[in-house]
Design a protein around this motif. Structure first.
Motif, mmCIF file in Angstrom:
data_model
loop_
_atom_site.group_PDB
_atom_site.id
_atom_site.type_symbol
_atom_site.label_atom_id
_atom_site.label_comp_id
_atom_site.label_asym_id
_atom_site.label_seq_id
_atom_site.Cartn_x
_atom_site.Cartn_y
_atom_site.Cartn_z
ATOM 1 N N VAL A 70 1.299 10.083 15.471
ATOM 2 C CA VAL A 70 1.795 9.656 14.170
ATOM 3 C C VAL A 70 1.489 10.529 13.024
ATOM 4 C CG1 VAL A 70 1.878 7.801 12.348
ATOM 5 C CG2 VAL A 70 2.328 7.313 14.722
ATOM 6 N N ARG A 71 0.287 11.046 13.030
ATOM 7 C CA ARG A 71 -0.185 12.162 11.921
ATOM 8 C C ARG A 71 -1.101 13.024 12.648
ATOM 9 N NH1 ARG A 71 -0.153 7.122 9.938
ATOM 10 N NH2 ARG A 71 -2.170 6.534 11.223
ATOM 11 N N TYR A 183 10.464 10.721 8.491
ATOM 12 C CA TYR A 183 9.070 11.261 8.656
ATOM 13 C C TYR A 183 8.459 11.020 10.069
ATOM 14 C CZ TYR A 183 8.259 6.260 7.678
ATOM 15 O OH TYR A 183 8.601 4.978 7.555
ATOM 16 N N CYS A 184 9.185 9.968 10.809
ATOM 17 C CA CYS A 184 8.215 9.300 11.943
ATOM 18 C C CYS A 184 8.851 10.217 13.340
ATOM 19 C CB CYS A 184 8.669 8.133 12.138
ATOM 20 S SG CYS A 184 7.610 7.031 13.387
ATOM 21 N N GLN A 295 6.510 1.930 2.731
ATOM 22 C CA GLN A 295 6.580 3.225 2.809
ATOM 23 C C GLN A 295 6.497 4.155 1.437
ATOM 24 O OE1 GLN A 295 5.592 3.751 5.437
ATOM 25 N NE2 GLN A 295 6.306 2.495 7.138
ATOM 26 N N ASP A 333 2.345 -0.780 4.480
ATOM 27 C CA ASP A 333 2.182 0.785 4.734
ATOM 28 C C ASP A 333 2.652 1.492 3.780
ATOM 29 O OD1 ASP A 333 0.997 -0.156 6.962
ATOM 30 O OD2 ASP A 333 2.425 0.776 8.590
ATOM 31 N N ILE A 335 3.207 5.829 2.300
ATOM 32 C CA ILE A 335 3.077 7.242 2.435
ATOM 33 C C ILE A 335 3.282 7.949 1.433
ATOM 34 C CG2 ILE A 335 3.767 9.299 3.635
ATOM 35 C CD1 ILE A 335 5.442 7.643 5.880
ATOM 36 N N PHE A 364 -1.098 6.316 3.618
ATOM 37 C CA PHE A 364 -1.304 7.697 4.469
ATOM 38 C C PHE A 364 -0.602 8.866 3.808
ATOM 39 C CE2 PHE A 364 -0.345 3.913 7.277
ATOM 40 C CZ PHE A 364 -1.150 4.030 8.001
ATOM 41 N N ILE A 365 -1.203 9.850 3.924
ATOM 42 C CA ILE A 365 -0.687 11.228 3.343
ATOM 43 C C ILE A 365 0.294 11.629 4.148
ATOM 44 C CG2 ILE A 365 -1.324 13.771 2.991
ATOM 45 C CD1 ILE A 365 -4.017 12.796 1.977
ATOM 46 N N TYR A 366 1.415 12.020 3.801
ATOM 47 C CA TYR A 366 2.684 12.666 4.361
ATOM 48 C C TYR A 366 1.888 13.752 5.574
ATOM 49 C CZ TYR A 366 6.585 14.803 6.159
ATOM 50 O OH TYR A 366 7.501 15.550 6.865
ATOM 51 N N SER A 367 2.364 13.676 6.668
ATOM 52 C CA SER A 367 2.093 14.654 7.811
ATOM 53 C C SER A 367 3.348 15.215 8.411
ATOM 54 C CB SER A 367 1.026 14.049 8.544
ATOM 55 O OG SER A 367 0.877 14.582 9.837
ATOM 56 N N ARG A 369 5.601 16.423 11.060
ATOM 57 C CA ARG A 369 5.714 16.146 12.584
ATOM 58 C C ARG A 369 7.048 16.921 12.967
ATOM 59 N NH1 ARG A 369 1.610 14.942 14.470
ATOM 60 N NH2 ARG A 369 1.331 16.594 12.920
HETATM 61 N N1 5AD Z 1 3.076 10.770 7.706
HETATM 62 C C1 5AD Z 1 2.194 9.944 7.564
HETATM 63 N N2 5AD Z 1 2.205 8.596 7.535
HETATM 64 C C2 5AD Z 1 2.923 8.363 8.584
HETATM 65 N N3 5AD Z 1 3.612 6.922 9.249
HETATM 66 C C3 5AD Z 1 4.529 7.344 10.244
HETATM 67 N N4 5AD Z 1 4.689 8.722 10.105
HETATM 68 C C4 5AD Z 1 3.933 9.373 9.210
HETATM 69 C C5 5AD Z 1 3.941 10.729 8.781
HETATM 70 N N5 5AD Z 1 4.671 11.590 9.487
HETATM 71 C C6 5AD Z 1 2.674 5.884 8.626
HETATM 72 C C7 5AD Z 1 3.750 4.837 8.454
HETATM 73 C C8 5AD Z 1 3.718 3.797 9.284
HETATM 74 C C9 5AD Z 1 2.296 4.041 9.951
HETATM 75 C C10 5AD Z 1 2.121 3.500 11.223
HETATM 76 O O1 5AD Z 1 2.055 5.497 9.856
HETATM 77 O O2 5AD Z 1 3.377 4.333 7.012
HETATM 78 O O3 5AD Z 1 4.308 2.625 8.985
#
Ligand code: 5AD
Ligand code: SF4
Length: 467
Positions: A70-71, A183-184, A295, A333, A335, A364-367, A369
């Motif tokens: 996920v990250r 993002y996922c 999010q 959660d 991001i 979470f910091i956007y990562s 993918r």
């Molecule tokens: N970057 C950062 N956080 C993410 N999540 C999912 N994909 C990413 C990403 N690319 C986070 C979301 C999700 C949690 C399980 O992980 O907030 O709800």
């Protein structure tokens, strides 16, 4: 013979092979509760194959990684570990197996094969149940194996399972995700949504109750759309004890004697229908803490994320639940730094946090993918800026959690006692309905029981209570 019976044959063969050999395994699990539940299944299979678990790497004859993607940080962790294991592999021929979400990514399996050729087994999310067969082939035929398929795996019932706790249990109710948030990576590595049959879930929970479990957590990437795809696509399922939706599933589990608490993660705000809200209100065992992933707080960013709700709709849903469910609390959660998110748009996230007052925020910091639409967006936010926003959000969340924790002082809370406190064996630890950790003095006989505690102080990540 069905697939699971075939695997049971392999379990037997490996057990014979391991007879009197005192084989040990170490397992490293990354990521979410679904992965932890998958690891419990791997442990169940390994147990039946005659392996015992160890926490010491140097003792292990088999090292197993259940990965998350996920990250990005999970990747760094795996490759770091593999570097360490290379020496052990050279010294004593340990078997190395890697499975889970990251193995569904072609660029990762390519890297492993090129740079870490000593890895023995690579298996994906759709072939977890075939681990006994994969392992047997390595032990007997000593050839490297890659067992990853891209098609959506079936749901297999009847695998052995060895759970981490004797009090709380996770029960996966559905696999996969159809939402494609931009993002996922999950929809690409876990495949399409598919629900377990109601009967299989109910029977599993009844069996857990019989074994003395007090709390169940229902798991899925999108739990509140349980059986939705089946109904839309007219895929046959058998209604059982009135279960034909997520709300009816909650109601049926609420009736199971012995189970005292029901939790579920993660629902999607867009699928939060009134019947589910009413089920949470009406089922006395369903915890009133709702995990509601936000999010982002800005409508434009949410649209870019493909979340299918606006800031206003999210806030209206929270209001509706606050009005309908007495004592409801929320966790979420978030991001920060999604591509294109401006400072002003980020402020909307802070605004929602200010308004909702979450019990708990997973930040979470956007990562980026590979393979997701988000990765292809051009307006990526610089790392430094993402970290700045993260720190700002964290400061706000911590100040709020301090505030909400203070409200507990002087109140009576029902706590499910989980065991001795990790930091002080003379104290016990448990959780409130709202999932707050409470530490208190008490007899060890209380472990596994529900107790009423008076909260006497708060300490950021836990509360102190007394009987
Ligand atoms: N970057 C950062 N956080 C993410 N999540 C999912 N994909 C990413 C990403 N690319 C986070 C979301 C999700 C949690 C399980 O992980 O907030 O709800
Ligand atoms: Fe990922 Fe969105 Fe599916 Fe959750 S709902 S698993 S964030 S795509």
């Amino acid at each position: 013979m069905n697939e699971i019976e075939i695997q049971k044959q392999y379990i037997k063969k490996v057990r014979e092979n391991n007879k009197n050999k005192k084989q040990k395994y170490i397992i490293v699990t990354m990521g979410c509760q679904l992965n932890e539940n998958d690891s419990e299944k791997l442990c169940g299979m390994l147990d039946e194959m005659g392996y015992t678990k160890t926490e010491k790497q140097e003792e292990a004859d088999l090292a197993l990684f259940n990965t998350c993607c996920v990250r990005e940080n999970a990747e760094d962790r795996l490759f770091g570990k593999l570097g360490e294991l290379k020496k052990i592999k050279e010294q004593k021929g340990i078997i190395i197996a890697i499975g889970g979400c990251m193995m569904q990514e072609k660029h990762i399996t390519k890297k492993i094969k090129e740079s870490y050729p000593f890895v023995d087994i690579i298996f994906g999310t759709h072939t977890l149940h075939k681990f006994p067969e994969d392992l047997y082939k390595i032990l007997e035929e000593k050839r490297k194996l890659e067992d990853v398929i891209d098609i959506d795996g079936k749901i297999y019932e009847g695998l052995p399972i060895k759970r981490d706790s004797k009090i709380k249990a996770s029960v996966t109710i559905m696999n996969g995700c159809n939402n494609f948030c931009s993002y996922c990576i999950v929809p690409y590595v876990r495949g399409r949504e598919r629900s377990r049959q109601p009967r299989a879930i109910i029977e599993e929970v009844k069996e857990l109750a019989k074994q003395g479990y007090k709390e169940v957590t229902l798991l899925g990437q999108n739990v509140n759309s349980y059986l939705r795809v089946e109904k839309e696509k007219k895929i046959e399922f058998e209604e059982y004890e009135g279960v034909n939706s997520f709300a009816t599933l909650l109601k049926a589990i609420n009736k199971i004697e012995g189970i005292e608490r029901i939790r579920f993660v993660s629902p999607h705000p867009k699928d939060f229908t009134d019947d589910v809200i009413e089920a949470i209100r009406d089922c006395n065992k369903v915890c009133k803490l709702v995990h509601l992933p936000l999010q982002a707080g800005n409508t434009k960013v949410l649209k870019e994320m493909n979340r299918k709700y606006t800031k206003e709709q999210y806030l209206a849903l929270v209001e509706k639940m606050k009005n309908k469910i007495p004592n409801v609390t929320f966790s979420t959660d978030i991001i920060v730094g999604f591509p294109g998110e401006t400072q002003e748009e980020f402020e909307d996230t802070l605004d929602v946090v200010n308004k909702v007052k979450f019990e708990q925020v997973y930040m979470f910091i956007y990562s980026r993918r590979i393979g997701t639409p988000g990765d292809k967006m051009e307006n990526q936010i610089p790392e430094e800026e993402k970290h700045k926003r993260f720190d700002k959000l964290k400061a706000l969340v911590e100040s709020q959690i301090g505030e909400t924790s203070k409200k507990y002082i002087g109140t009576m809370q029902k706590v499910l006692v989980e065991g001795e406190s990790k930091n002080n064996k003379n104290l016990l630890t448990g959780r409130t309905d709202s999932n707050k950790v409470v530490i208190f003095e008490g007899d060890k006989k209380l472990i596994g029981k529900m107790v009423e505690l008076k909260i006497i102080s708060e300490h950021m990540w836990y509360l102190k209570g007394e009987i």
